[in-house]
Design an enzyme around this catalytic site. Structure first.
Site, PDB file in Angstrom:
ATOM      1  N   LYS A 184     118.618  33.830  79.353  1.00  0.00           N
ATOM      2  CA  LYS A 184     119.414  34.817  78.944  1.00  0.00           C
ATOM      3  C   LYS A 184     118.823  34.880  77.662  1.00  0.00           C
ATOM      4  O   LYS A 184     118.295  34.403  76.684  1.00  0.00           O
ATOM      5  CB  LYS A 184     121.087  34.516  78.637  1.00  0.00           C
ATOM      6  CG  LYS A 184     121.908  35.769  77.570  1.00  0.00           C
ATOM      7  CD  LYS A 184     122.327  35.168  76.861  1.00  0.00           C
ATOM      8  CE  LYS A 184     122.651  34.803  75.981  1.00  0.00           C
ATOM      9  NZ  LYS A 184     122.483  35.917  74.950  1.00  0.00           N
ATOM     10  N   GLU A 260     118.318  23.014  70.675  1.00  0.00           N
ATOM     11  CA  GLU A 260     117.139  23.243  69.163  1.00  0.00           C
ATOM     12  C   GLU A 260     118.149  23.566  68.153  1.00  0.00           C
ATOM     13  O   GLU A 260     118.148  25.018  68.190  1.00  0.00           O
ATOM     14  CB  GLU A 260     116.230  23.527  70.008  1.00  0.00           C
ATOM     15  CG  GLU A 260     114.749  23.308  69.080  1.00  0.00           C
ATOM     16  CD  GLU A 260     114.693  24.113  67.553  1.00  0.00           C
ATOM     17  OE1 GLU A 260     114.889  24.056  67.125  1.00  0.00           O
ATOM     18  OE2 GLU A 260     114.163  25.088  67.429  1.00  0.00           O
ATOM     19  N   CYS A 295     113.911  28.471  62.494  1.00  0.00           N
ATOM     20  CA  CYS A 295     114.880  26.871  62.322  1.00  0.00           C
ATOM     21  C   CYS A 295     114.168  26.424  61.490  1.00  0.00           C
ATOM     22  O   CYS A 295     114.641  25.710  61.087  1.00  0.00           O
ATOM     23  CB  CYS A 295     115.072  26.336  63.688  1.00  0.00           C
ATOM     24  SG  CYS A 295     113.626  26.621  64.709  1.00  0.00           S
ATOM     25  N   GLU A 393     122.025  26.408  55.927  1.00  0.00           N
ATOM     26  CA  GLU A 393     120.854  26.937  56.468  1.00  0.00           C
ATOM     27  C   GLU A 393     120.961  29.196  56.450  1.00  0.00           C
ATOM     28  O   GLU A 393     121.495  29.429  56.647  1.00  0.00           O
ATOM     29  CB  GLU A 393     120.125  27.194  57.692  1.00  0.00           C
ATOM     30  CG  GLU A 393     119.242  27.949  58.589  1.00  0.00           C
ATOM     31  CD  GLU A 393     119.046  27.064  60.254  1.00  0.00           C
ATOM     32  OE1 GLU A 393     120.046  27.939  60.835  1.00  0.00           O
ATOM     33  OE2 GLU A 393     117.731  26.877  60.578  1.00  0.00           O
TER      34      GLU A 393
END
Ligand SMILES: *[C@@H]1O[C@H](CO)[C@@H](O)[C@H](O)[C@H]1NC(C)=O
Ligand SMILES: *[C@@H]1O[C@H](CO)[C@@H](O)[C@H](O)[C@H]1NC(C)=O
Ligand SMILES: *[C@@H]1O[C@H](CO)[C@@H](O)[C@H](O)[C@H]1NC(C)=O
Ligand SMILES: *[C@@H]1O[C@H](CO)[C@@H](O)[C@H](O)[C@H]1NC(C)=O
Ligand SMILES: CC(=O)N[C@H]1CO[C@H](CO)[C@@H](O)[C@@H]1O
Length: 493
Positions: A184, A260, A295, A393
Site C-alpha cells: 500500500k 521502522e 526518519c 520528531e
C-alpha cells in the site's frame, strides 16, 4: 463505475495507469484520491483508492500466487525476473525520477539517485535467491536439517518521504525469499509506484506475486494489517501508526511485524575534528536533505563547547547558501514539504520552540513560492532537554544545536530519547569514535559522516524506533521462517 473516467490516464512525458495493480491488472477502487504537486499546491491527477474489498482481492491474489507457484518457483527463475525488473527500472530512470519529483517535491537529482538505488536493491536481493539455505544438525541417531521458508503473503505499508525506495526495501527481500506481496503506497505519493507496477508486469512476474494499491491508512492500511491471510506486515512511518499496526496484528492473526519508525537522531561534533568544514557539510546534509523529511535525520546537533560558536557560524553560512525552491531547478537544494497539513504541523513546532524559550537562530518562516509548501531551513539554539522541540520528531527542516562538555555528558544527552534509529559522531580520535559509537543507543551510527544507507548494510531501530531490520543479509531473517526436519535414522526413544 465509468471506466474511462475512473482510469484517467495521466499524461506527463509518459502514461501512468492510475488504477489499483492487482493480479497484474489495473482495476477500479472504492473511490479516488487526488494527488497534489507540493511545489504548486495543484492537483496532478486522481488515483484509485482501495477500500477493504479491494484489499481483500489483492490479498487473495497474493495468496493464490504464493501457493500457485511462487513459493516453489526455482531460485534461478526468481533471480532472472528480478534482474529483468532492475533492467526496466534503469531503462525508465528518467520517467520514474520525474514522477517522484512531481509527486513528492524532492529535487530531481535526488530522485534520480533514489531510482538508481532501487535497481541496486533489486539486484542485491536477486543475488540471494539461490543462497538461502539452512543447516544440517546431527542429533544422535537422528538427522535434523533446517529449511528457510518464505512466510507467505507479506503486506507493506510505505511512507511518502522516499516513496519508491521504501517500496523496494520491502518488495525486494520479500520476493527473493519466495513470498508474495501487497504494497500500500502513501495516498500522497502513489505515482512512481504505479509506474513501477507496469514494469512488474512487463518483466514477466506471474499475476498476484507483486500487487500495488493506493489508499488511506485508516481504511486500506488497517484492512491489510487485520487481514487473516496477510502473514506479515512491514511498515515504515510514525510511532503511532506502528502501535496501531501491532494492535491490528494482535487482534487478527498475530501476523509477524517489522516496523521502522521515527527518530530524533543525535549528531555529535567533538572539538578534535580534523576538518570542521567537513563536519558542517555532513551535519547540514544529515538534517536538511529531503527537506528534513527523513526518519534518520540528525535533528539534534551536539557541539563540544570549545568549537560551538565557530560551528554555528559556519553551519549558518552553509545553510543560507542552499536554495529553497522548484525541485526541477538544478540549483535547488531544498524542495517543498509534502503537504499543507504537514507544513502547518512543522510550523506549529516553530511556535512551540519559541514559546518554550528557545532561540530561533535562523529561518522559521514559510517561503511563498508559486503556491507550494515551502519553508526556510530552521535552526534553534538555547534549547533545553525537556523542550518538545528536543524530544519530538518534527520531520521537517528544523534542527536544534546544543553544547556539551565531555564524552560522558554527551552520551547521556544523546541517549536521552525514546527513539534509537541513528546517530553520528565526528572526531579524529579512533578510540573516542569507537567508545562513543558503542555507547549510543541507536541502530545505525555514522562516524565522520551522516545518512549513509546502503542495500548491503542493516538498518533499523533501537527502542521505539522499530522492530526488525531492513537491508542486507539481516533482512532475510524477517522474510523467512525456519523449519526443522528431524529424521529418525535407526534410534529408539
Ligand atoms: C468506500 O468509500 C467511501 C467514501 O467514498 C467510504 O465511506 C467507505 O467506507 C468505503 N468503503 C469501503 C468498503 O472501504
Ligand atoms: C574523519 O576521519 C577521516 C579519517 O580519519 C579524516 O580524514 C576526516 O578528516 C575526519 N573528519 C573529521 C570531520 O574529523
Ligand atoms: C582519544 O580518546 C580517548 C578516549 O576518549 C582518550 O583517552 C585519549 O586521550 C584520546 N587521545 C588523544 C590523542 O586525544
Ligand atoms: C527479525 O529478524 C530477527 C533476526 O535478525 C529476529 O530476531 C526477529 O524475531 C525477526 N522479527 C520478525 C518480525 O520477523
Ligand atoms: C550505554 C549508555 O551509556 N547508555 C546510557 C544512554 O543514556 C541513557 C539516558 O541518559 C542512560 O540511561 C543509558 O545508560
Amino acid at each position: 463505475m465509468n471506466m474511462t473516467t475512473s482510469f484517467a490516464l495521466f499524461l506527463y512525458f509518459y502514461l501512468v495507469n492510475t488504477g489499483l495493480f492487482i493480479n497484474n491488472e489495473f482495476v477500479a477502487g472504492n473511490n479516488t484520491i487526488e494527488t497534489i504537486n507540493p511545489a504548486t499546491g495543484k492537483v496532478i491527477t486522481s488515483v484509485q483508492a482501495a477500500g477493504s474489498q479491494q484489499v481483500n482481492t489483492a490479498v487473495e491474489a497474493a495468496h493464490k500466487a504464493f501457493h500457485g507457484g511462487w513459493k516453489t518457483s526455482t531460485p534461478r527463475n526468481r533471480a532472472r525476473l528480478m534482474h529483468k525488473l532492475a533492467d526496466l527500472v534503469e531503462r525508465d530512470v528518467n520517467d520514474l525520477a520525474h514522477l517522484e519529483t512531481l509527486d513528492n517535491g524532492k529535487p530531481l537529482r535526488n530522485a534520480q539517485r533514489d531510482i538508481i538505488d532501487v535497481s541496486n536493491y533489486i539486484r542485491y536481493f536477486a543475488g540471494f535467491c539461490d543462497k538461502l539455505h539452512g543447516k544440517v544438525i546431527d542429533t544422535q541417531g537422528k538427522l535434523s536439517y533446517t529449511v528457510h521458508e518464505p512466510i507467505g503473503v507479506c503486506g507493506a505499508i510505505i511512507p511518502w518521504n522516499f516513496p519508491i525506495v521504501m517500496l523496494i526495501w520491502k518488495v525486494a527481500p520479500a520476493i527473493c525469499t519466495g513470498n508474495t506481496i501487497v504494497v500500500k503506497t502513501s495516498e500522497m505519493t502513489p505515482l512512481s509506484a504505479l509506474k513501477f507496477a507496469a514494469l512488474v508486469k512487463e518483466a514477466g512476474f506471474a499475476p498476484g506475486v507483486i500487487n500495488i494499491i493506493t489508499g488511506y491508512g485508516h481504511i486500506a492500511g488497517d484492512s491489510l494489517a487485520r487481514h487473516m491471510k496477510c502473514d506479515k506486515i512491514a511498515f515504515t512511518g510514525s510511532v503511532n501508526v506502528g502501535r496501531a499496526i501491532m494492535k491490528a496484528a494482535a487482534e487478527s492473526n498475530l501476523k509477524k511485524i517489522t516496523l521502522e519508525l521515527g527518530g530524533k537522531s543525535p549528531n555529535i561534533i567533538f572539538d578534535d575534528v580534523e576538518n570542521l568544514d567537513e563536519a558542517v557539510f555532513w551535519s547540514r546534509f544529515g538534517i536538511f536533505y529531503n527537506a528534513g523529511q527523513m526518519c534518520f535525520a540528525g535533528s539534534r546537533i551536539y557541539v563540544q563547547e570549545g568549537i560551538y560558536d565557530e560551528f554555528v557560524k559556519k553551519f549558518e553560512k552553509l545553510v543560507l547558501s542552499g536554495k529553497v525552491g522548484c525541485p526541477f531547478d538544478k540549483s535547488t537544494f531544498q524542495g517543498p514539504q509534502i503537504s499543507e497539513t504537514h507544513l502547518n504541523r512543522i510550523m506549529s513546532y516553530i511556535d512551540i520552540g519559541k514559546k518554550e524559550g528557545a532561540t530561533c537562530h535562523l529561518g522559521g518562516k514559510r517561503v511563498n513560492n508559486n503556491g507550494g509548501y515551502f519553508m526556510e531551513p530552521t535552526v534553534f539554539t538555547d534549547v533545553k532537554p525537556d523542550m518538545r522541540i528536543m524530544r519530538e520528531e518534527i520531520f521537517g527542516p528544523v534542527v536544534v544545536i546544543c553544547k556539551f562538555k565531555d564524552t560522558k555528558d554527551v552520551i547521556k544527552q544523546a541517549n536521552d530519547t525514546i527513539f534509537g534509529l541513528a546517530a553520528s559522531v565526528f572526531t579524529s580520535n579512533i578510540t573516542r569514535a569507537v567508545t562513543v559509537s558503542n555507547a549510543l543507543e541507536a541502530g545505525s551510527v555514522w562516524v565522520n559522516c551522516t545518512s549513509i544507507v546502503t542495500e548491503n548494510s542493516p538498518f533499523g531501530g533501537y527502542k521505539q524506533s522499530g522492530i526488525g531490520r531492513e537491508n542486507s543479509e539481516y533482512a532475510l531473517a524477517n522474510y523467512t521462517q525456519i523449519k526443522a526436519v528431524k529424521i529418525n535414522l535407526n534410534s529408539k526413544l
